[in-house]
Design an enzyme around this catalytic site. Structure first.
Site, PDB file in Angstrom:
ATOM      1  N   ARG A 150      11.844  -4.664   4.947  1.00 28.03           N
ATOM      2  CA  ARG A 150      11.043  -3.473   5.285  1.00 28.03           C
ATOM      3  C   ARG A 150      11.259  -3.014   6.725  1.00 28.03           C
ATOM      4  O   ARG A 150      10.330  -2.571   7.402  1.00 28.03           O
ATOM      5  CB  ARG A 150       9.545  -3.724   5.067  1.00 28.03           C
ATOM      6  CG  ARG A 150       9.126  -3.931   3.646  1.00 28.03           C
ATOM      7  CD  ARG A 150       9.371  -2.684   2.803  1.00 28.03           C
ATOM      8  NE  ARG A 150       8.705  -2.781   1.529  1.00 28.03           N
ATOM      9  CZ  ARG A 150       9.196  -3.400   0.475  1.00 28.03           C
ATOM     10  NH1 ARG A 150      10.400  -3.962   0.545  1.00 28.03           N
ATOM     11  NH2 ARG A 150       8.519  -3.449  -0.653  1.00 28.03           N
TER      12      ARG A 150
ATOM     13  N   SER B 239       2.438  -0.422  -0.533  1.00 27.13           N
ATOM     14  CA  SER B 239       1.993  -1.566   0.280  1.00 27.13           C
ATOM     15  C   SER B 239       1.628  -1.081   1.670  1.00 27.13           C
ATOM     16  O   SER B 239       2.449  -0.441   2.334  1.00 27.13           O
ATOM     17  CB  SER B 239       3.106  -2.596   0.411  1.00 27.13           C
ATOM     18  OG  SER B 239       3.474  -3.084  -0.842  1.00 27.13           O
TER      19      SER B 239
ATOM     20  N   GLU C  30       2.864  -1.853   7.218  1.00 27.30           N
ATOM     21  CA  GLU C  30       4.148  -1.324   6.739  1.00 27.30           C
ATOM     22  C   GLU C  30       4.185   0.192   6.965  1.00 27.30           C
ATOM     23  O   GLU C  30       5.240   0.773   7.165  1.00 27.30           O
ATOM     24  CB  GLU C  30       4.311  -1.634   5.245  1.00 27.30           C
ATOM     25  CG  GLU C  30       5.740  -1.537   4.785  1.00 27.30           C
ATOM     26  CD  GLU C  30       5.882  -1.342   3.301  1.00 27.30           C
ATOM     27  OE1 GLU C  30       5.851  -0.185   2.850  1.00 27.30           O
ATOM     28  OE2 GLU C  30       6.013  -2.349   2.603  1.00 27.30           O
TER      29      GLU C  30
HETATM   30  N1  EPU Z   1      -1.228 -11.200  -5.479  1.00 30.51           N
HETATM   31  C1  EPU Z   1      -2.534 -11.591  -5.506  1.00 30.51           C
HETATM   32  N2  EPU Z   1      -3.475 -10.624  -5.340  1.00 30.51           N
HETATM   33  C2  EPU Z   1      -3.171  -9.335  -5.148  1.00 30.51           C
HETATM   34  C3  EPU Z   1      -1.830  -8.936  -5.102  1.00 30.51           C
HETATM   35  C4  EPU Z   1      -0.862  -9.899  -5.260  1.00 30.51           C
HETATM   36  O1  EPU Z   1      -2.859 -12.755  -5.695  1.00 30.51           O
HETATM   37  O2  EPU Z   1      -4.089  -8.532  -5.005  1.00 30.51           O
HETATM   38  C5  EPU Z   1      -0.189 -12.208  -5.705  1.00 30.51           C
HETATM   39  C6  EPU Z   1       0.488 -11.990  -7.056  1.00 30.51           C
HETATM   40  O3  EPU Z   1      -0.185 -12.632  -8.088  1.00 30.51           O
HETATM   41  C7  EPU Z   1       1.849 -12.568  -6.842  1.00 30.51           C
HETATM   42  C8  EPU Z   1       2.101 -12.317  -5.365  1.00 30.51           C
HETATM   43  O4  EPU Z   1       0.849 -12.059  -4.753  1.00 30.51           O
HETATM   44  O5  EPU Z   1       1.841 -13.944  -7.062  1.00 30.51           O
HETATM   45  C9  EPU Z   1       3.056 -11.166  -5.105  1.00 30.51           C
HETATM   46  O6  EPU Z   1       2.540  -9.964  -5.669  1.00 30.51           O
HETATM   47  P1  EPU Z   1       3.511  -8.808  -6.212  1.00 30.51           P
HETATM   48  O7  EPU Z   1       4.531  -9.378  -7.094  1.00 30.51           O
HETATM   49  O8  EPU Z   1       2.662  -7.709  -6.728  1.00 30.51           O
HETATM   50  O9  EPU Z   1       4.326  -8.347  -4.953  1.00 30.51           O
HETATM   51  P2  EPU Z   1       3.924  -8.125  -3.443  1.00 30.51           P
HETATM   52  O10 EPU Z   1       4.594  -9.160  -2.632  1.00 30.51           O
HETATM   53  O11 EPU Z   1       2.462  -7.996  -3.300  1.00 30.51           O
HETATM   54  C10 EPU Z   1       5.999  -6.659  -2.922  1.00 30.51           C
HETATM   55  C11 EPU Z   1       6.310  -5.340  -2.289  1.00 30.51           C
HETATM   56  C12 EPU Z   1       6.006  -4.199  -3.267  1.00 30.51           C
HETATM   57  C13 EPU Z   1       6.862  -4.412  -4.514  1.00 30.51           C
HETATM   58  C14 EPU Z   1       6.537  -5.777  -5.105  1.00 30.51           C
HETATM   59  C15 EPU Z   1       7.420  -6.130  -6.292  1.00 30.51           C
HETATM   60  C16 EPU Z   1       5.955  -5.662   0.082  1.00 30.51           C
HETATM   61  C17 EPU Z   1       5.118  -5.361   1.259  1.00 30.51           C
HETATM   62  N3  EPU Z   1       5.534  -5.164  -1.073  1.00 30.51           N
HETATM   63  O12 EPU Z   1       4.604  -6.708  -3.156  1.00 30.51           O
HETATM   64  O13 EPU Z   1       6.429  -3.008  -2.655  1.00 30.51           O
HETATM   65  O14 EPU Z   1       6.633  -3.396  -5.470  1.00 30.51           O
HETATM   66  O15 EPU Z   1       6.751  -6.820  -4.112  1.00 30.51           O
HETATM   67  O16 EPU Z   1       8.705  -6.377  -5.860  1.00 30.51           O
HETATM   68  O17 EPU Z   1       6.974  -6.336   0.219  1.00 30.51           O
HETATM   69  C18 EPU Z   1       5.774  -1.097  -1.395  1.00 30.51           C
HETATM   70  O18 EPU Z   1       6.547  -1.479  -0.510  1.00 30.51           O
HETATM   71  O19 EPU Z   1       5.106  -0.044  -1.266  1.00 30.51           O
HETATM   72  C19 EPU Z   1       5.600  -1.904  -2.579  1.00 30.51           C
HETATM   73  C20 EPU Z   1       4.705  -1.600  -3.507  1.00 30.51           C
END
Ligand code: EPU
Length: 357
Positions: free
Chosen positions: A183, A257, A353
């Protein structure tokens, strides 16, 4: 003195011809995905090479503040723009063969990112299908090196064309020169507000090999009974997975995000895992660990937390939403509360972000 844009000097600027249409007191409410009703004192749209040069020279020197606006999907406006907003709106896609199975695709910066993903899928070009439905435009994708479901823009990035603000010089930057990271890129650091990105070039493949490294995507396809998806099935799966977790900005204002997933040292990771055996983390190549910020925020009891119309999304705590009439300052207050709660409970700093204006 000529209008070469090299120095800001009021007397010669007054003699330069302005070709672009400049609108006064333009509302940016519909031009940012948080739906924040701020105004820009001046506003203009860049649709041609000439516009980019005029904006990078004349307007750059004429106005006290220059805001570059793409799809407005990664911005939190906490105030009006006092100077000029340059909305990047140039369109067009070109393709050229690149070796046997690859194509170099150039998209002008004003192309909508998701439309570009759909165009590529129709043309049988793969590489960006996992990035379907990410809001924003092609030209802003490199700024934060957009990423989702195991793929980042840098994985397919070839180069970009830009104009230097101040001189109007046209430059081409290679992937290495963009200094992509999680990012992050040079456009968030050294070159922040220094260049206008006019087009990006991606290296895409005519041979489709699905990237199923992200477990949630694999599971999503399994449920649909698909074990080896076609390109269009991949796009559909990514879209439905995103729609199940992330709010649609057309319905509920948000910027995806709001925070980056923080990266911590091995020592910090050991300490946190000792205290929280369920900690969600991902080992990095350099030995550090990336933590799931959404998980950290949820553990603080903040999922769904509301301050007026500003809220932490109730299905993905990494996303802040505007339920209607929140101001940018209210959303910022909520973001600060999230940051301090995560710091207090876990001793971890959450970085934004989004860009705060
Ligand atoms: N989780 C929680 N609670 C929540 C959200 C997430 O416990 O409220 C846990 C999930 O269960 C999972 C882990 O956190 O075990 C990761 O969650 P998720 O797979 O949804 O991905 P993320 O790391 O929260 C990142 C990107 C997203 C992208 C997703 C999928 C960043 C900052 N965000 O989110 O990107 O869609 O991975 O690849 O890296 C964006 O940049 O706008 C964005 C949405």
């Amino acid at each position: 003195m000529s209008c070469d844009g090299s120095r800001p000097q009021a007397e010669w600027m007054d003699n330069c011809k302005v070709n672009m249409e400049i609108v006064e007191n333009k509302s940016l409410g519909k031009l940012n995905t948080f739906g924040l009703g701020v105004n820009s004192r001046y506003y203009t749209e860049l649709t041609s090479r000439e516009d980019f040069i005029e904006a990078a020279t004349l307007h750059f020197h004429r106005y006290p503040e220059v805001l570059i606006l793409g799809g407005g999907s990664n911005m939190l406006f906490t105030r009006d723009v006092e100077g000029i907003t340059l909305a990047v709106r140039n369109k067009g896609i070109d393709m050229a063969d690149y070796g046997r199975d690859e194509v170099l695709l150039t998209a002008r910066a004003g192309e909508n990112w998701h439309e570009l993903v759909l165009f590529c899928a129709r043309e049988g070009l793969s590489g960006i299908e996992n990035l379907a439905m990410i809001p924003g435009n092609a030209g802003t994708a490199p700024v934060q090196n957009i990423g989702a479901y195991g793929v980042e823009l840098k994985d397919v990035f070839h180069s970009l064309e830009a104009f230097v603000l101040g001189s109007g010089e046209q430059i081409v930057m290679s992937k290495d020169e963009c200094r992509f990271a999680y990012r992050d890129s040079i456009f968030k650091g050294e070159l922040k507000n220094r260049v206008l990105i006019a087009a990006i070039t991606l290296k895409l493949s005519l041979k489709f090999t699905p990237d199923l490294s992200y477990r949630g995507l694999r599971e999503h396809l399994d449920v649909a009974g698909i074990s080896s998806p076609s390109l269009s099935q991949m796009v559909e799966a990514v879209c439905s997975l995103r729609a199940s977790k992330l709010p649609d900005p057309a319905v509920t204002g948000n910027a995806g995000s709001f925070f980056k997933n923080p990266v911590v040292s091995i020592e910090k990771h050991v300490e946190l895992q000792g205290r929280y055996p369920d900690l969600v983390s991902y080992p990095q190549e350099d030995g550090s660990f990336k933590l799931a910020a959404g998980w950290l925020i949820e553990q603080c009891g903040l999922k769904g937390k509301r301050l007026g119309d500003a809220a932490v999304h109730d299905r993905q705590a990494l996303v802040l939403v505007n339920h209607g009439n929140a101001s940018g300052r209210e959303i910022l207050r909520l973001a600060t509360l999230v940051q301090s709660s995560v710091m207090e409970k876990f001793g971890v700093n959450l970085e934004f972000e989004v860009n705060v204006i």
